[in-house]
Design a protein around this motif. Structure first.
Motif, PDB file in Angstrom:
ATOM      1  N   ASP A   1     -87.301  78.813  16.242  1.00 11.83           N
ATOM      2  CA  ASP A   1     -87.731  78.659  17.638  1.00 11.83           C
ATOM      3  C   ASP A   1     -87.335  79.920  18.403  1.00 11.83           C
ATOM      4  OD1 ASP A   1     -88.421  77.883  20.167  1.00 11.83           O
ATOM      5  OD2 ASP A   1     -87.460  75.914  20.056  1.00 11.83           O
TER       6      ASP A   1
ATOM      7  N   MET B   1     -86.073  79.035  23.382  1.00  8.20           N
ATOM      8  CA  MET B   1     -85.474  77.786  23.852  1.00  8.20           C
ATOM      9  C   MET B   1     -84.359  78.142  24.816  1.00  8.20           C
ATOM     10  SD  MET B   1     -82.303  77.696  22.307  1.00  8.20           S
ATOM     11  CE  MET B   1     -81.810  75.986  22.196  1.00  8.20           C
TER      12      MET B   1
ATOM     13  N   SER C   1     -79.472  71.600  20.858  1.00  8.69           N
ATOM     14  CA  SER C   1     -79.546  72.029  19.458  1.00  8.69           C
ATOM     15  C   SER C   1     -79.528  70.847  18.495  1.00  8.69           C
ATOM     16  CB  SER C   1     -78.434  73.021  19.127  1.00  8.69           C
ATOM     17  OG  SER C   1     -77.181  72.519  19.472  1.00  8.69           O
TER      18      SER C   1
ATOM     19  N   MET D   1     -83.059  70.215  18.322  1.00  5.72           N
ATOM     20  CA  MET D   1     -83.675  71.299  17.561  1.00  5.72           C
ATOM     21  C   MET D   1     -83.649  71.005  16.063  1.00  5.72           C
ATOM     22  SD  MET D   1     -84.603  74.135  19.441  1.00  5.72           S
ATOM     23  CE  MET D   1     -85.373  73.122  20.684  1.00  5.72           C
TER      24      MET D   1
ATOM     25  N   VAL E   1     -85.914  72.687  13.203  1.00  4.48           N
ATOM     26  CA  VAL E   1     -85.532  74.051  13.580  1.00  4.48           C
ATOM     27  C   VAL E   1     -84.189  74.380  12.936  1.00  4.48           C
ATOM     28  CG1 VAL E   1     -84.883  75.571  15.491  1.00  4.48           C
ATOM     29  CG2 VAL E   1     -86.820  74.002  15.737  1.00  4.48           C
TER      30      VAL E   1
ATOM     31  N   CYS F   1     -82.681  79.394  16.151  1.00  8.34           N
ATOM     32  CA  CYS F   1     -83.350  79.477  17.444  1.00  8.34           C
ATOM     33  C   CYS F   1     -82.735  80.570  18.307  1.00  8.34           C
ATOM     34  CB  CYS F   1     -83.340  78.135  18.163  1.00  8.34           C
ATOM     35  SG  CYS F   1     -81.732  77.395  18.368  1.00  8.34           S
TER      36      CYS F   1
ATOM     37  N   TYR G   1     -78.053  80.536  15.683  1.00  9.33           N
ATOM     38  CA  TYR G   1     -78.436  81.026  17.008  1.00  9.33           C
ATOM     39  C   TYR G   1     -78.505  82.547  17.044  1.00  9.33           C
ATOM     40  CZ  TYR G   1     -78.215  77.015  20.252  1.00  9.33           C
ATOM     41  OH  TYR G   1     -78.471  75.865  20.964  1.00  9.33           O
TER      42      TYR G   1
ATOM     43  N   ALA H   1     -93.263  77.731  19.906  1.00  8.23           N
ATOM     44  CA  ALA H   1     -91.894  77.700  20.428  1.00  8.23           C
ATOM     45  C   ALA H   1     -91.779  76.504  21.360  1.00  8.23           C
ATOM     46  CB  ALA H   1     -91.551  78.993  21.158  1.00  8.23           C
TER      47      ALA H   1
END
Length: 454
Positions: free
Chosen positions: A58, A61, A78, A81, A86, A89, A117, A336
Motif C-alpha cells: 500500500d 495510507m 495497520s 492493513m 497488505v 505500506c 513500514y 492504494a
C-alpha cells in the motif's frame, strides 16, 4: 528443511502473466524454492484452489498515532492493513506525519508492527513543527530553512521522500515546495502529493504536480487520483499524465476503489464553495465519529461541527464511481487505500480496498484481469519504492505472501462498520512468518521499518 512450505497453490508469474501450480519453500524469511520443493518443512500450508500472490504493498495510507504507554494496542490502521493482505505500506502521505519520524521508527524497532513500514516526511507536518501554522499563508524564509534541516535529517533516517498536501495548506506556493526539494542533492527521492484542488480545478492541479516533478528533477507520485478527478475530468486527467510520461517525466498515481473520500471536517477541503464545486449538498457529508457518528450533515450541523469538532473524520460522497474505475484501469495507476482510522472509525477503504478490487472489480464486474490487478498491488509499488526484493514471487525474494480464494475474496467493511474484516484471505505471511491465518491475526509483531532503498 524449510521453515514453511506452501503446496498445491496457483502461483502468479508476472513474466508469463499466468498462474502456475507449484510449491514454495521458505527459509529464514526468504523464498528459497519454487517448483517441486522436495524438502520437508516445519509447517506446511495446502493452498489447493487458492492464489499465492506477493504481499500487497500500500503506497498510500496514514499511520497511527503510536503511544508507548499502550504498546501494541496503539496499532489500529495497520491491523486492518494486514487483514486485507497488505504486508508493506507507506506512511506520512498527504504532507502529514502523525508523529516525528524518529519516534515512529523507534516505536516499530522496539515493539515490531503488524506490517512492514516505509514513510515519507510530510510538508504540512514540517510547517507545524516550525510554527508555520496558518494554512493560508506561505512559510517565512527562516521557517523554510528550519524545514530544510528536518528534511535532510529525515532522509538520513531512511524516509522514502517528501509528501505534500497542497489542498490542506492553500498558502503554499511553488517556491516553498521547490525549496524543500532543491535542498536534497541525491536525486534518489520520491515526491508524493495531494493536489491543490479537485473537480473543475483538477487539470490545473495535476499540471502543477507535473511541473513540480519537472522543475525538481524528482519522480512524482500523484495521490488518490479518483478524489482529484472523478467529477467529469478523469479522461482528460489520464491523458495529461500519459502525455507527461510519454515526454519522459517520471509520473505515476494511485487510487482507491470508492466513490467517497474522507478527511477532517475542519480542513480546507471543506472551505466555502466546496458544495458548488462538487455540485452536491450538505447531506453528501457523513460524520464518522462521536458525538455525531453515522449522521449526515445539514447546513446547520455542517458549520457547527466545523467550528466545534474540526478534527472529526468525515466522509464525502461526491465522486463518480465509473471514473474511479477508469483510473484504476489505467496502466500507470496503482491500487492504494488512503486508509485512515482513529479508534477504529473512519472510511471502509482502510479495511477493504484490496479485497474490494479483487472481489468486485475483478471477479464481479470484470473490469480488470486478476493478474493486472495484482500487479497494481505488488510489483508496481515495489518498483516505485525501490523495494527490489519484494512484490514478486521469486527465489531469493522476501517471503511476503498472501494466499486467497479468488472465488470468495471480498471486502465486508461498510461506512457504518468500517473495520469489518474481509473474507477469502486464508494466510498473510510477512518476512517468512505467518501473520494472518483464516482471517485472524496470529502474530502482529513481524513487521519492521524499512529505510528507503531508492
Amino acid at each position: 528443511m524449510y521453515d514453511l512450505k506452501i503446496i498445491n497453490g496457483t502461483v502468479l508469474n508476472f513474466e508469463t502473466n499466468k498462474g502456475e501450480n507449484c510449491n514454495i519453500g521458505i527459509k529464514e524469511g526468504v523464498i528459497s524454492c519454487i517448483g517441486a520443493c522436495p524438502e520437508s518443512a516445519k509447517k506446511e500450508i495446502d493452498a489447493e484452489g487458492k492464489i499465492v500472490s506477493p504481499g500487497f504493498i500500500d503506497i498510500h495510507m496514514h499511520e497511527e498515532v503510536l503511544d508507548y504507554a499502550k504498546a501494541h494496542d496503539s496499532y489500529d490502521i495497520s491491523n486492518s492493513m494486514v487483514l486485507m493482505g497488505v504486508t508493506t505500506c507507506v506512511a506520512g502521505n498527504c504532507g502529514n506525519n502523525r508523529q516525528s519520524l524518529e519516534d515512529f521508527i523507534g516505536f516499530i524497532q522496539k515493539y515490531g508492527a503488524p506490517v512492514n513500514y516505509l514513510s515519507f516526511i510530510g510538508h504540512n507536518y514540517l510547517r507545524n513543527e516550525v510554527g508555520s501554522a496558518d494554512r493560508y499563508k506561505k512559510s517565512s524564509k527562516p521557517q523554510i530553512s528550519q524545514m530544510q534541516k528536518i528534511v535532510i535529517d529525515s532522509l538520513s533516517r531512511g524516509a522514502v521522500g517528501i509528501s505534500f498536501g497542497l489542498e490542506y495548506s492553500p498558502g503554499v506556493d511553488l517556491e516553498e515546495v521547490l525549496s524543500l526539494c532543491n535542498v536534497v542533492e541525491d536525486k534518489n527521492l520520491l515526491l508524493s502529493a495531494h493536489y491543490r484542488k479537485d473537480a473543475k480545478h483538477a487539470i490545473d492541479s495535476l499540471n502543477e504536480l507535473v511541473d513540480i516533478s519537472k522543475l525538481s528533477g524528482f519522480p512524482m507520485q500523484i495521490s488518490h487520483l479518483g478524489s482529484c478527478s472523478a467529477y467529469g475530468q478523469m479522461k482528460e486527467a489520464l491523458e495529461l499524465i500519459q502525455n507527461a510520461i510519454t515526454q519522459g517525466h517520471d509520473i505515476s498515481a494511485d487510487c482507491y476503489p470508492y466513490d467517497a473520500f474522507s478527511t477532517y471536517i475542519g480542513s480546507a477541503v471543506f472551505d466555502e464553495g466546496c458544495f458548488e464545486l462538487w455540485n452536491k449538498s450538505y447531506d453528501s457529508i457523513l460524520l464518522t465519529e462521536a458525538p455525531y457518528k453515522g449522521i449526515r450533515c445539514n447546513q446547520e450541523l455542517f458549520y457547527k461541527v466545523r467550528e466545534e469538532h474540526p478534527n472529526l473524520l468525515a466522509v464525502a460522497f461526491v465522486m463518480n464511481e465509473n471514473e474511479v474505475v477508469e483510473a484504476l484501469k489505467s496502466p500507470f495507476v496503482m491500487v492504494a487505500s488512503d486508509g485512515l482510522f482513529r479508534d477504529g472509525q473512519g472510511h471502509p477503504r482502510a479495511a477493504g480496498s484490496f479485497p474490494r478490487v479483487l472481489g468486485k472489480l475483478v471477479r464481479e464486474d470484470q473490469e480488470l484481469s486478476l493478474i493486472a490487478a495484482i500487479k497494481k498491488m505488488t510489483i508496481m509499488p515495489a518498483k516505485r519504492l525501490g523495494l527490489n526484493s519484494k512484490g514478486v514471487i521469486k527465489e531469493g525474494y522476501d517471503a511476503d505472501i498472501v494466499i486467497f480464494d479468488p472465488l470468495t475474496i471480498i471486502d465486508t467493511a461498510t461506512y457504518e462498520a468500517p473495520k469489518n474484516t474481509p473474507i477469502g484471505i486464508d494466510y498473510v505471511i510477512i518476512n517468512g512468518t505467518i501473520a494472518v491465518e483464516n482471517n485472524s491475526i496470529v502474530n502482529g509483531t513481524i513487521g519492521m521499518y524499512i529505510p528507503s532503498r531508492l
